[in-house]
Design an enzyme around this catalytic site. Sequence first.
Site: not given
Length: 345
Positions: A61-65
């Site tokens: 989920i960090y920056s949506a991948g």
Amino acid sequence: MEYRQLGGSGFKVPALTFGTGTFGGGTEFFKEWGSSDVAEASHLIDICLEHGLNMFDSADIYSAGLAEEILGQAIKGRRDQVLISTKGTFRFGDGPNNVGSSRWHLIRSVEGSLKRLGTDYIDLYQLHGFDAMTPVEEVMNTLDDLVRAGKIRYIGASNFSGWHLMKAQAYADKFGLSRYVAHQAYYSLIGRDYEWDLMPLGLDQKVGAVVWSPLGWGRLTGKLRRNQPRPETSRLNHKLSTENGPQVSDEYLYKVVDALDEVAAETGKTVPQVALNWLLQRPTVSSVIIGARTEEQLRQNLGSVGWNLTQEQVAKLDAASSVPKTYPYWHQSGFGERNPFPTAA
């Protein structure tokens, strides 16, 4: 760099891990953390490797991948030099099954992380949060299958309570499955709840702590002090960040920072270096995750290893950061003869 056993496993990890939450800045929330591109990430990783820091932590989920993608590109051609830890469980997609620790979502999450990271295995895979909707049997069997398939080397949890971890360990032991060897947990001089339940469990069950946000959500950088304006560049200036992070009263923070200032003056170190070194001396701590937007921040954080606070300095910081325990921990602490505070020995 010092290397430590990860919990009860034979796996050694550096005392410091580099967190990649600052890579990408692909969402409003993570823009407040940082937005390092591939070139900047590669430079920071170069510095880490020069200092013996070879473990890099991320999450789907960090920056949506995007953070995983940037990490994968930055380590391309040197995968054998690094250790990768990443996480899954939180929502990643709009569908009803794109969340949680079900077999469907975990397998999909691991496959997605492998692709974004450009690797065929993950050294440490952690569940990012507890999923009460999926039976522990399904979770542990799925993780064990992924270990046996060679896609994961070791498994960990993150943000679990003590009974969540214990229930999983008991099931794994009963059926001879892979056990959690790591728990990625929030722990800092201004967030010591970890000590009440999870630290004793970590010692008993040989689960090593991988500490996230060791500077108290950016509050222990040395820039926040009594009667001084908040720095212009800080995630604490953004409502989205403060509302989603640990809550700390100003008076408590300033009390701890006052003690940190005293110890920093005694040691000739910076406030963040003292705060990180305090953590590195705590029982169960296997690795502390540091983050950095800039080379200067990274080099300062790397200066937290290679030396130790004295017992007197640790006691001073302990006293300044102590808070009343909730039940049943205040009651148990009154029975110290049989419920002693955990020690590393």
